[in-house]
Enzyme design. Structure first.
Site, mmCIF file in Angstrom:
data_model
loop_
_atom_site.group_PDB
_atom_site.id
_atom_site.type_symbol
_atom_site.label_atom_id
_atom_site.label_comp_id
_atom_site.label_asym_id
_atom_site.label_seq_id
_atom_site.Cartn_x
_atom_site.Cartn_y
_atom_site.Cartn_z
ATOM 1 N N ASP A 1 1.378 4.886 0.113
ATOM 2 C CA ASP A 1 1.093 6.296 0.365
ATOM 3 C C ASP A 1 2.272 7.091 -0.183
ATOM 4 O O ASP A 1 3.400 6.945 0.294
ATOM 5 C CB ASP A 1 0.947 6.551 1.863
ATOM 6 N N HIS B 1 0.875 -1.177 0.000
ATOM 7 C CA HIS B 1 0.000 0.000 0.000
ATOM 8 C C HIS B 1 0.903 1.215 0.000
ATOM 9 O O HIS B 1 1.596 1.476 0.995
ATOM 10 C CB HIS B 1 -0.920 -0.009 1.220
ATOM 11 N N ASP C 1 -7.693 1.859 2.067
ATOM 12 C CA ASP C 1 -7.637 2.608 3.319
ATOM 13 C C ASP C 1 -8.376 3.932 3.209
ATOM 14 O O ASP C 1 -8.073 4.876 3.916
ATOM 15 C CB ASP C 1 -6.182 2.854 3.722
#
Length: 934
Positions: free
Chosen positions: A17, A15, A127
């Site tokens: 970011d 994931h 998320d």
């Protein structure tokens, strides 16, 4: 041996970011290393089958920016299905980005993915801090039949406590139904998107690991197809995963362990579902939780970012795109720069970015990106407006003389518009190329006589306006075929009411000499030259009698529809003359302490709010023209300087914010708030501008609007939807605060009356449970730490310095759609575009719109060109739960029309009616896109 009854789908992913607890470039360095490692692993080891690149194609851009020579390797693995990409450009926050931004995100993600292979049809929201209700319809229109998500319904896990009861869904798999009836298969990461992270290959460790992980997954799964996400935030590739899977197979022969992918998992899951899944409807906002971990207060972290985002989105979707499309209908080229501007803006849309919940360096860079995107949008707006203006037939103003200065007002919203506009026009220019010395040019410009000038419309009828002489100004042109051309000019600021400008169209005015065919001007006021006189005999009379002033006393404003009366403490009463309803005590400010963080608000226990109720205010008239008047309200207030010393101790000890005991400091600092309440002659709403210099820390400032409307629910603007929400939370809710997200407005309506509060970039509100259904809108939330998994100080999140906010109050009869209140709130979002042009012939009429549409209960959303086909694309959405109908008539040649999906792919052709119009039905809450082909 019997076939295994359970399959463990292990999906490798990270994931990513782009920016969060580290600034972008520090994450970027790690990304390049990760992809280098991943490419080598995929090429060397066929047993490492695939890797999910987090659903966002910007990862490819970020990597290739540094490693462009690796493009062929990337493309080969993508086409082989071993690197899973798309469907998004970035993983955006769902509630803080506009509907059109979400559509552009899917469009650009698909376009970029197709340059490498094919986008994965996986609705990936790992998320996202809650999901908008129209997500199922957006997915289905993009050809996606599923949504993978981590937040919004119970059960939920990881940093939220796994629920033991009160589930909204019986399983981690569910049927999610949107307001229009669209259905998708929802897959909740009930044990988070890291539930298969760091799989051991050592047998002893692997046995304990899988006994626990299999039990956790089976607790929620509806089938034997169990999903394990092998990765987490910025997680490096687990290179020994094939060996770890072989270990698992030896230890658990009754389970089939597969190095899988999300597309493979979806196919297996769809084939295995043999029981009825729970249906979850509409928005997923963690309504059935205790309310502490919803992350909703990211809507008010660093409000300045939200305001810059609202402006950036509005400039692109409500000005640059429709103006560029309008220019293209008359021979202009459609600028491909718009995709670049959208990409630059969307780079600020990930949840850790636009939510304002990162370290300070991240948000400094965001400001630069907002500026970059805005600069492109403004350039497109300026060029497109000038192109169209140059093709307007303004020869009707020739009778006013050679010094007539035409002005074009563009309305890029979906309905006719009346309102006050401002333009700085050049009354005269002297170019340096013509041989003037600087002294000669300055002297000649300053000696120009500007007296006796008035504003007229396309018929020659007088239009009241305020003209302010700005004096000598420097300017320059940047021609397409010459070097830059500097000049001196005499610039004048005109403010006037543009009346009934057609939807997606324009209206032309001109500043002219009264002696050359127009009436003489009235004497100038001390503040500005106010041009006001009767119309010439040859001109058509004004449509209504002119009002001399909207000021109804030292503390009151009044027009045909509304009256505003300000009390001693600066609060005001608003009377809706149509209904007779009076809304009282509006505009009181509230200040409370905040010992939370960028994610969540926490008011110190036992400390009541401070308000301006009863605080004497200074009130004065600051604007008084026939078309607009304004009152200024000034509060001189004192509030606590910060939280007390205990907060820093609790932050260092990582005390979870609901359990903090810090209070507010005894030390006070001044807070002077300037509020301007503004009423336009034709306005059915009251505009509010609030500004102050924030010198305090650890606090929240809100503006309060009691409605006194009896209602158990309220309406809030969301993505392509008017969402109806309960005023009182679910029984599970424990958080004293019940703040929520909004886009353009929030509204409380009841029998015969309602109040809509529109905003510009103020995404957080609360309907207070105070017996008055007060709408509280957050103007500022100041905190000093990021929060989440560690201590990350963020002093710039205290937002010290100048703060400003704009709102609009629109009273109505209780039906926000039918009354037009919601449409007014949408128009409030869109900037006017005004430009100067010359007197010239042209093929565009002075009052003009290329299209006309009708559709009760429909909201217009966008007009743009498809960059591949060149087709004109228009989008609407049904605000209601009722069937509707849309008709479109064109004033430009249209060869054919079709209904499209949001990816601008043709769904069905539309036949022209005998009248030449195109018509189609629109279902309840349906998002409908129409393509027009020349």
């Amino acid at each position: 041996m019997a076939n295994p009854q359970k399959t463990a789908h292990i999906v490798s992913h990270t994931h990513w970011d782009r920016e969060w607890y580290l600034p972008y470039e520090k994450h970027h360095v790690r990304l390049v290393h990760l992809i280098d490692t991943l490419l080598d692993k995929l090429e060397r080891d066929p047993q490492f089958r695939s890797f999910h690149l987090d659903g966002q194609t910007i990862i490819l851009e970020d990597y290739l920016q540094v490693r462009p020579e690796q493009r062929d390797r990337l493309e080969k693995l993508i086409r082989q299905g071993r690197l899973i990409i798309g469907p998004w450009y970035i993983l955006q926050d769902a509630f803080l980005t506009s509907g059109e931004a979400n559509v552009r995100n899917l469009q650009i993600g698909h376009q970029d993915a197709k340059r490498f292979g094919q986008p994965a049809k996986i609705g990936y929201y790992p998320d996202t801090f809650g999901l908008a209700g129209q997500t199922p319809q957006l997915m289905r229109q993009a050809g996606i039949r599923n949504v993978f998500f981590g937040r919004g319904v119970k059960p939920t896990g990881f940093n939220n406590t796994v629920s033991d009861g009160g589930y909204e869904s019986s399983f981690s798999e569910l049927t999610w139904v949107g307001p229009d009836g669209s259905k998708v298969l929802g897959v909740l990461f009930a044990n988070w998107y890291s539930n298969g992270n760091e799989v051991p290959k050592n047998e002893a460790e692997a046995r304990a690991y899988w006994e626990r992980k299999l039990a956790d997954a089976e607790k929620y799964a509806s089938t034997g197809e169990l999903l394990f996400m092998n990765g987490c935030d910025h997680q490096p590739v687990q290179l020994d995963l094939p060996e770890a899977i072989r270990t698992a197979r030896r230890l658990f022969p009754d389970v089939e362990f597969v190095h899988s992918s999300l597309p493979d998992y979806v196919r297996a899951l769809e084939g295995a579902i043999d029981k009825e899944l729970s249906s979850v409807y509409g928005e997923l906002r963690s309504q059935r939780t205790d309310g502490w971990g919803t992350l909703v207060n990211t809507a008010s972290s660093r409000v300045y970012l939200k305001q810059m985002n609202q402006l950036g989105q509005a400039l692109l979707e409500k000005a640059a795109e429709p103006l560029a499309a309008l220019a293209s209908l008359h021979g202009g080229s459609y600028p491909h720069l718009l995709t670049y501007a959208w990409k630059t803006l969307m780079q600020n849309h990930p949840h850790d970015s636009i939510c304002g919940c990162s370290v300070d360096e991240v948000h400094r860079e965001m400001v630069t990106r907002f500026d970059k995107s805005r600069h492109v949008a403004e350039s497109v707006i300026e060029a497109s407006a000038a192109y169209v203006a140059d093709r307007i037939d303004t020869t009707g103003f020739e009778r006013f003389g050679s010094d007539a200065r035409p002005v074009v007002v563009f309305n890029t919203t979906g309905t006719p518009r009346t309102g006050v506009v401002t333009i700085e026009l050049d009354a005269e220019r002297l170019y340096f190329r013509d041989g003037y010395t600087l002294e000669e040019a300055a002297r000649k410009i300053k000696s120009l006589d500007l007296s006796g000038r008035v504003l007229v419309d396309e018929r020659g009828a007088l239009v009241e306006c305020t003209a302010e002489d700005l004096g000598l100004q420097f300017g320059y042109d940047l021609p397409d075929d010459k070097f830059r051309q500097p000049y001196f000019c005499r610039r004048v600021k005109l403010v006037f009411e543009a009346s009934d400008v057609p939807a997606l169209g324009l209206r032309t005015y001109a500043w002219v000499r009264a002696a050359n065919g127009a009436a003489a001007s009235a004497p100038a006021s001390t503040a500005a030259a106010s041009t006001s006189a009767s119309a010439p005999e040859s001109a058509a009379p004004p449509s209504s009698a002119l009002v001399s002033s909207l000021v109804a006393g030292d503390r009151a404003l009044e027009n045909e529809f509304l009256k505003v009366e300000v009390a001693d403490d600066g609060s005001f009463a608003l009377t809706d003359k149509a209904t007779g309803r009076v809304f009282r005590d509006l505009g009181i400010y509230e200040d409370v302490g905040d010992i939370g963080n960028e994610y969540m608000f926490k008011q110190p226990e036992g400390e009541p709010p401070l308000t301006t109720k009863g605080l004497s205010a200074r009130i004065s008239v600051v604007e008084n023209t026939p078309y607009r008047a304004s009152l200024e309200i000034v509060h001189d207030w004192e509030i606590p300087a910060s939280a007390d010393e205990r907060l820093e101790q609790e932050q260092r000890e990582l005390v979870y914010y609901p359990y903090r005991k810090a209070r507010r400091s005894k030390m006070k600092v001044p807070l002077t708030i300037r509020t301007v309440v503004r009423l336009e002659r034709s306005g059915r709403g009251v505009e509010i501008e609030s500004s102050f210099d924030n010198r305090a820390k650890d606090h929240r400032v809100r503006m309060l609007f009691p409605t006194d409307v009896a209602a158990e629910t309220h309406n809030a603007d969301s993505l392509f939807e008017i969402a109806t929400r309960n005023n009182v939370p679910a029984p599970e809710w424990e958080n004293p605060s019940y703040t929520q997200h909004q886009q353009a407005f929030v509204d409380v309506s009841g029998d015969g009356a309602g109040l809509t509060v529109a905003n510009l970039g103020l995404n957080e509100y609360e309907v207070l449970r105070d017996g008055r259904n007060t709408i509280a809108v957050t103007l500022l939330r100041a905190v000093g730490e990021l929060g989440d998994w560690g201590l990350f100080p963020t002093p710039e999140a205290q937002c010290l310095g100048e703060c400003a906010a704009r709102l609009k109050l629109i009273p109505h009869d209780g039906d926000g759609i039918r009354s037009g209140a919601y449409e007014q709130a949408y128009q409030f979002q869109a900037p006017w575009t005004v430009c100067q042009t010359g007197v010239h012939a042209g093929d565009i009429r002075p009052v003009y719109a290329p299209l006309r549409w009708t559709g009760e209960k429909l909201a217009f959303s966008s007009m743009k060109r498809n960059e591949q086909t060149g087709d004109l694309m228009l989008r609407w959405y049904n605000l209601s739960r009722d069937d509707a109908a849309l008709t479109i008539a064109a004033a430009v040649p249209i060869a054919s029309a079709y209904k499209s999906n949001i990816l601008e792919e043709q769904v069905q052709p539309l036949a022209a009616q005998p009248s030449g119009e195109f018509a189609l039905p629109v279902g309840p809450c349906e998002i409908v896109t129409v393509g027009l082909r020349a």
